[in-house]
Design a protein around this motif. Structure first.
Motif, PDB file in Angstrom:
ATOM      1  N   ARG A 186      42.730  38.379  48.415  1.00 61.33           N
ATOM      2  CA  ARG A 186      43.948  37.818  47.832  1.00 61.33           C
ATOM      3  C   ARG A 186      43.629  37.138  46.507  1.00 61.33           C
ATOM      4  O   ARG A 186      44.339  37.309  45.515  1.00 61.33           O
ATOM      5  N   ASP A 187      42.531  36.368  46.464  1.00 61.50           N
ATOM      6  CA  ASP A 187      42.151  35.670  45.232  1.00 61.50           C
ATOM      7  C   ASP A 187      41.942  36.656  44.086  1.00 61.50           C
ATOM      8  O   ASP A 187      42.463  36.468  42.986  1.00 61.50           O
ATOM      9  N   TYR A 188      41.172  37.707  44.336  1.00 59.23           N
ATOM     10  CA  TYR A 188      40.881  38.629  43.238  1.00 59.23           C
ATOM     11  C   TYR A 188      42.092  39.449  42.833  1.00 59.23           C
ATOM     12  O   TYR A 188      42.206  39.887  41.694  1.00 59.23           O
ATOM     13  N   LEU A 189      43.033  39.645  43.751  1.00 56.79           N
ATOM     14  CA  LEU A 189      44.279  40.310  43.365  1.00 56.79           C
ATOM     15  C   LEU A 189      45.023  39.467  42.330  1.00 56.79           C
ATOM     16  O   LEU A 189      45.457  39.978  41.282  1.00 56.79           O
ATOM     17  N   ILE A 222      53.894  43.847  31.718  1.00 50.74           N
ATOM     18  CA  ILE A 222      53.927  42.495  32.300  1.00 50.74           C
ATOM     19  C   ILE A 222      54.924  42.427  33.453  1.00 50.74           C
ATOM     20  O   ILE A 222      54.621  41.904  34.535  1.00 50.74           O
ATOM     21  N   LYS A 223      56.124  42.986  33.242  1.00 58.07           N
ATOM     22  CA  LYS A 223      57.128  42.939  34.317  1.00 58.07           C
ATOM     23  C   LYS A 223      56.650  43.698  35.549  1.00 58.07           C
ATOM     24  O   LYS A 223      56.896  43.284  36.688  1.00 58.07           O
ATOM     25  N   THR A 224      55.952  44.799  35.313  1.00 64.18           N
ATOM     26  CA  THR A 224      55.444  45.583  36.445  1.00 64.18           C
ATOM     27  C   THR A 224      54.354  44.810  37.193  1.00 64.18           C
ATOM     28  O   THR A 224      54.311  44.818  38.427  1.00 64.18           O
ATOM     29  N   VAL A 225      53.497  44.129  36.463  1.00 61.56           N
ATOM     30  CA  VAL A 225      52.430  43.354  37.112  1.00 61.56           C
ATOM     31  C   VAL A 225      53.035  42.224  37.940  1.00 61.56           C
ATOM     32  O   VAL A 225      52.632  41.996  39.095  1.00 61.56           O
ATOM     33  N   ILE A 226      54.005  41.521  37.385  1.00 58.95           N
ATOM     34  CA  ILE A 226      54.638  40.415  38.129  1.00 58.95           C
ATOM     35  C   ILE A 226      55.313  40.957  39.389  1.00 58.95           C
ATOM     36  O   ILE A 226      55.112  40.453  40.495  1.00 58.95           O
ATOM     37  N   GLU A 227      56.079  42.022  39.223  1.00 57.87           N
ATOM     38  CA  GLU A 227      56.814  42.594  40.358  1.00 57.87           C
ATOM     39  C   GLU A 227      55.882  43.095  41.461  1.00 57.87           C
ATOM     40  O   GLU A 227      56.059  42.796  42.644  1.00 57.87           O
ATOM     41  N   THR A 228      54.857  43.850  41.057  1.00 51.98           N
ATOM     42  CA  THR A 228      54.009  44.483  42.076  1.00 51.98           C
ATOM     43  C   THR A 228      53.041  43.478  42.698  1.00 51.98           C
ATOM     44  O   THR A 228      52.665  43.633  43.858  1.00 51.98           O
ATOM     45  N   THR A 229      52.631  42.458  41.958  1.00 55.90           N
ATOM     46  CA  THR A 229      51.792  41.417  42.564  1.00 55.90           C
ATOM     47  C   THR A 229      52.555  40.746  43.700  1.00 55.90           C
ATOM     48  O   THR A 229      52.014  40.547  44.803  1.00 55.90           O
ATOM     49  N   GLU A 230      53.817  40.432  43.442  1.00 58.12           N
ATOM     50  CA  GLU A 230      54.620  39.797  44.501  1.00 58.12           C
ATOM     51  C   GLU A 230      54.789  40.728  45.692  1.00 58.12           C
ATOM     52  O   GLU A 230      54.707  40.303  46.851  1.00 58.12           O
ATOM     53  N   GLN A 231      55.002  42.021  45.403  1.00 61.40           N
ATOM     54  CA  GLN A 231      55.146  42.985  46.506  1.00 61.40           C
ATOM     55  C   GLN A 231      53.862  43.077  47.326  1.00 61.40           C
ATOM     56  O   GLN A 231      53.891  43.166  48.549  1.00 61.40           O
ATOM     57  N   LEU A 232      52.711  43.020  46.644  1.00 62.10           N
ATOM     58  CA  LEU A 232      51.429  43.142  47.346  1.00 62.10           C
ATOM     59  C   LEU A 232      51.098  41.875  48.132  1.00 62.10           C
ATOM     60  O   LEU A 232      50.491  41.950  49.203  1.00 62.10           O
ATOM     61  N   LEU A 233      51.497  40.727  47.607  1.00 63.05           N
ATOM     62  CA  LEU A 233      51.248  39.486  48.344  1.00 63.05           C
ATOM     63  C   LEU A 233      52.085  39.467  49.625  1.00 63.05           C
ATOM     64  O   LEU A 233      51.694  38.883  50.634  1.00 63.05           O
ATOM     65  N   GLU A 234      53.204  40.149  49.582  1.00 58.26           N
ATOM     66  CA  GLU A 234      54.068  40.229  50.757  1.00 58.26           C
ATOM     67  C   GLU A 234      53.573  41.297  51.733  1.00 58.26           C
ATOM     68  O   GLU A 234      53.641  41.127  52.945  1.00 58.26           O
ATOM     69  N   ASP A 235      53.082  42.411  51.178  1.00 58.78           N
ATOM     70  CA  ASP A 235      52.664  43.527  52.029  1.00 58.78           C
ATOM     71  C   ASP A 235      51.476  44.232  51.382  1.00 58.78           C
ATOM     72  O   ASP A 235      51.647  45.034  50.464  1.00 58.78           O
ATOM     73  N   ASN A 236      50.307  43.948  51.894  1.00 59.89           N
ATOM     74  CA  ASN A 236      49.071  44.493  51.306  1.00 59.89           C
ATOM     75  C   ASN A 236      48.995  46.016  51.438  1.00 59.89           C
ATOM     76  O   ASN A 236      48.177  46.664  50.788  1.00 59.89           O
ATOM     77  N   ASP A 237      49.839  46.595  52.280  1.00 58.79           N
ATOM     78  CA  ASP A 237      49.825  48.045  52.489  1.00 58.79           C
ATOM     79  C   ASP A 237      50.806  48.794  51.588  1.00 58.79           C
ATOM     80  O   ASP A 237      51.006  50.003  51.757  1.00 58.79           O
ATOM     81  N   ASN A 238      51.432  48.091  50.658  1.00 60.43           N
ATOM     82  CA  ASN A 238      52.426  48.740  49.791  1.00 60.43           C
ATOM     83  C   ASN A 238      51.708  49.593  48.734  1.00 60.43           C
ATOM     84  O   ASN A 238      51.336  49.120  47.665  1.00 60.43           O
ATOM     85  N   TYR A 239      51.529  50.868  49.056  1.00 58.44           N
ATOM     86  CA  TYR A 239      50.769  51.760  48.169  1.00 58.44           C
ATOM     87  C   TYR A 239      51.441  51.915  46.814  1.00 58.44           C
ATOM     88  O   TYR A 239      50.782  51.892  45.775  1.00 58.44           O
ATOM     89  N   THR A 240      52.754  52.095  46.817  1.00 54.72           N
ATOM     90  CA  THR A 240      53.478  52.304  45.556  1.00 54.72           C
ATOM     91  C   THR A 240      53.303  51.110  44.627  1.00 54.72           C
ATOM     92  O   THR A 240      53.118  51.266  43.412  1.00 54.72           O
TER      93      THR A 240
END
Lengths: 382, 382
Positions: A186-189, A222-240
């Motif tokens: 999580r930290d390195y993400l 930047i918008k994609t990084v913010i959006e997908t970081t939040e998605q990954l913090l919620e669900d580490n299995d979100n491949y997309t």
């Protein structure tokens, strides 16, 4: 818009299971004996190294190996790799890891074709005339190293963290499989998110020629990084989400967003390299501390662009609101925003400011980043 | 996100005065005798051909030439070029012109290395195994051909307009100098805007896998084209606007925006190729007629994405509002939006629909673009 030459010859083989194609890529490029470089033994435990080995063997490619690359990769390890590449007479180098492993492999590839000490290439004593062909399997998306010709290495004796940029260092093929990044902590993400945003904003805020098209591409990243970081913090299995995060990371530093811009420099990296050369904090963590402080210090010089950032990225009105929103977002995802989080005390600022000035000389922005400026920024970040 | 391989080896030498470097680029790549292809004599009258000649002579490169390429480039001219390339034994081909010249040069490059008739490569009777090295100096930004490996040629006997896509057709070097595009007529400027928008929306609306990051990149291109077209219509000397227009055009069809997407097809190009193969209307003008009609016909199949388009590109609420805004913008800049503007009558729709079905077969979207569908779309566009 400024004149520019865009040329990026790297093949990116992107997607699920693509590590199994690495032997094929190497064979297609004529490699017969390869140096495989990695970081910790995790790549062996989790089976990736075995996949690589099987893929090489299938093509009749032999290899030697070098593990133990650490983040903020070290010159001693690079020298070890150069010696091994020379003694083994390898005809290609393969990085299996994140940006630190890739940067080490690039330095090894250049050093293996150079008579003198590899550090001479970093300090400009000699030019890079050629390099061994470079291949990579990326396990952490952050540095963009998989599709650019830069390498950053730390000389632990002199506490210098220097970059080398030259066309010979473009990887021939980089495999980017988002699934391999699932085991990133999580930290390195979140440090990676900070790193990608830093790559995106350096030119965005400092360039003297910064056309709207390039602004839009950067805001898209930047918008994609913010959006997908939040998605990954919620669900580490979100491949997309992870795949977009990775591809945005690649695009942030492969030359695209800087094409046609001019006058940009790298203040956040200047300051962060000084910090991580001295304190060995993770690069992305250092950057999330530096960025809000630098932005608060700098925004008056380019208020319109900072106001644009606030509006386009966060839907806010003023420059300061945008900066505070970015800082709040860093706090929310859990990447540091204060030097105190690294236990760096105000009493250490003087020495650190000296180091920032030294790094500013290397980055070519010493006019702006004087000791006084460095102390001001460090004080904002305290 | 879908797996993909991204590899684009073309060097783009972008900016003011860069045509003078073409001899150097050719020499660096070993060219000694070159076929130079162009369209009208305008390139001679306005001095560009002289610049090219001087640049080649400076490097000791000889050349033969072929002029007369027309828009919607013709197979007969390609065959002429292939014969010339073979008889002259040239070792490279250089396009000096817009997308039609570039596409012709790509076909000539492939044909020159092929024993049979070059059209066999387009209809899939034989694969492209190699091609002469391709160079270009772009004088009109629209088709993206300067940084991709596609070529579209019209067989005037069979009224077929077909595309060929294969890695051998990537240009080695493309010079993109926005100043050379200043003499493009007002009409061709707005047709070009339409063409770039068409390249951007085909996948955007039809892909079954279309991640947000790629959506943002596409919206960045469309917004840039709209903004810079308006700036250029106001001031033809606006270099920054023209440069962004050109670079956005290149990015719209160099593989970037499709990377990681899947299931997309090219309905607007399918329909337009049928129209321009029969009526020889400018490609971009055909597309600005087809797009609004196709969008009205199609939007219900992907309503969310059309709503997104309305919001992101025009700041509007509903799918239909977005479509109407695009149509109104085409009207405003003066590119056609109705078949009647080409004097195509309803009585001709039946034959045209048959041709659309034929083109849909080639584009691989015949399941959707049946004769009934084609007639419906043509009727909306009447």
């Amino acid at each position: 818009m400024e004149n520019f030459i865009f040329h990026n010859p790297t093949t990116v083989d992107f997607g699920s299971e693509r590590q199994h194609a690495i032997g094929e890529h190497l064979a297609k490029n004529g490699a017969k004996h390869v140096l495989v470089v990695y970081g910790s033994d995790r790549v062996k435990r989790d089976g990736l190294f075995g996949d690589v080995q099987a893929s090489l063997e299938k093509q009749g490619i032999t290899f030697c190996e070098l593990g133990g690359v650490v983040s903020n990769p070290l010159l001693t390890k690079v020298r070890e790799g150069v010696a091994l590449a020379k003694s083994e007479k390898v005809d290609a180098v393969l990085a299996v890891g994140g940006g630190s492993v890739l940067d080490s492999v690039k330095a090894i590839a250049a050093g293996a074709k150079f008579e003198g000490d590899v550090w001479d290439l970093f300090i400009g004593k000699a030019p890079v005339e050629s390099a061994l062909p470079i291949f990579s399997i990326l396990t952490l998306a952050a540095t963009g190293s998989e599709m650019n010709c830069g390498s950053v290495v730390t000389n632990e004796e002199t506490k210098e963290k220097l970059g080398l940029n030259t066309p010979a260092l473009f990887p021939t093929v980089s495999v980017v499989n988002p699934d391999l990044m699932k085991t990133v902590s999580r930290d390195y993400l979140v440090y990676s998110a900070s790193d990608i945003i830093a790559h995106s904003i350096e030119g965005y805020f400092t360039a003297t020629v910064q056309p709207n098209f390039q602004n839009r591409l950067i805001e898209s990243i930047i918008k994609t990084v913010i959006e997908t970081t939040e998605q990954l913090l919620e669900d580490n299995d979100n491949y997309t989400a992870r795949a977009q995060f990775a591809w945005a990371s690649t695009q942030a530093l492969n030359g695209l967003i800087y094409s046609g811009t001019a006058g940009f420099n790298y203040p956040n990296h200047t300051i962060e390299h000084a910090i991580s050369a001295e304190y060995n904090v993770p690069h992305g963590a250092g950057l999330s501390v530096v960025m809000p402080a630098w932005m608060k210090w700098y925004h008056g010089r380019n208020e319109a662009q900072f106001t644009r950032f606030a509006k386009e990225v966060f839907g806010l009105e003023t420059a300061l609101e945008g900066i505070e929103a970015l800082e709040a977002w860093f706090d929310k995802i859990g990447t540091p925003t204060r030097l105190s989080q690294f236990d760096i005390q105000q009493s250490e600022f003087d020495a650190l400011a000296d180091s920032i000035v030294k790094h500013a000389n290397w980055f070519g922005n010493a006019d702006t980043y004087t000791k006084q400026a460095a102390l001001e920024i460090l004080t904002i970040a305290k």
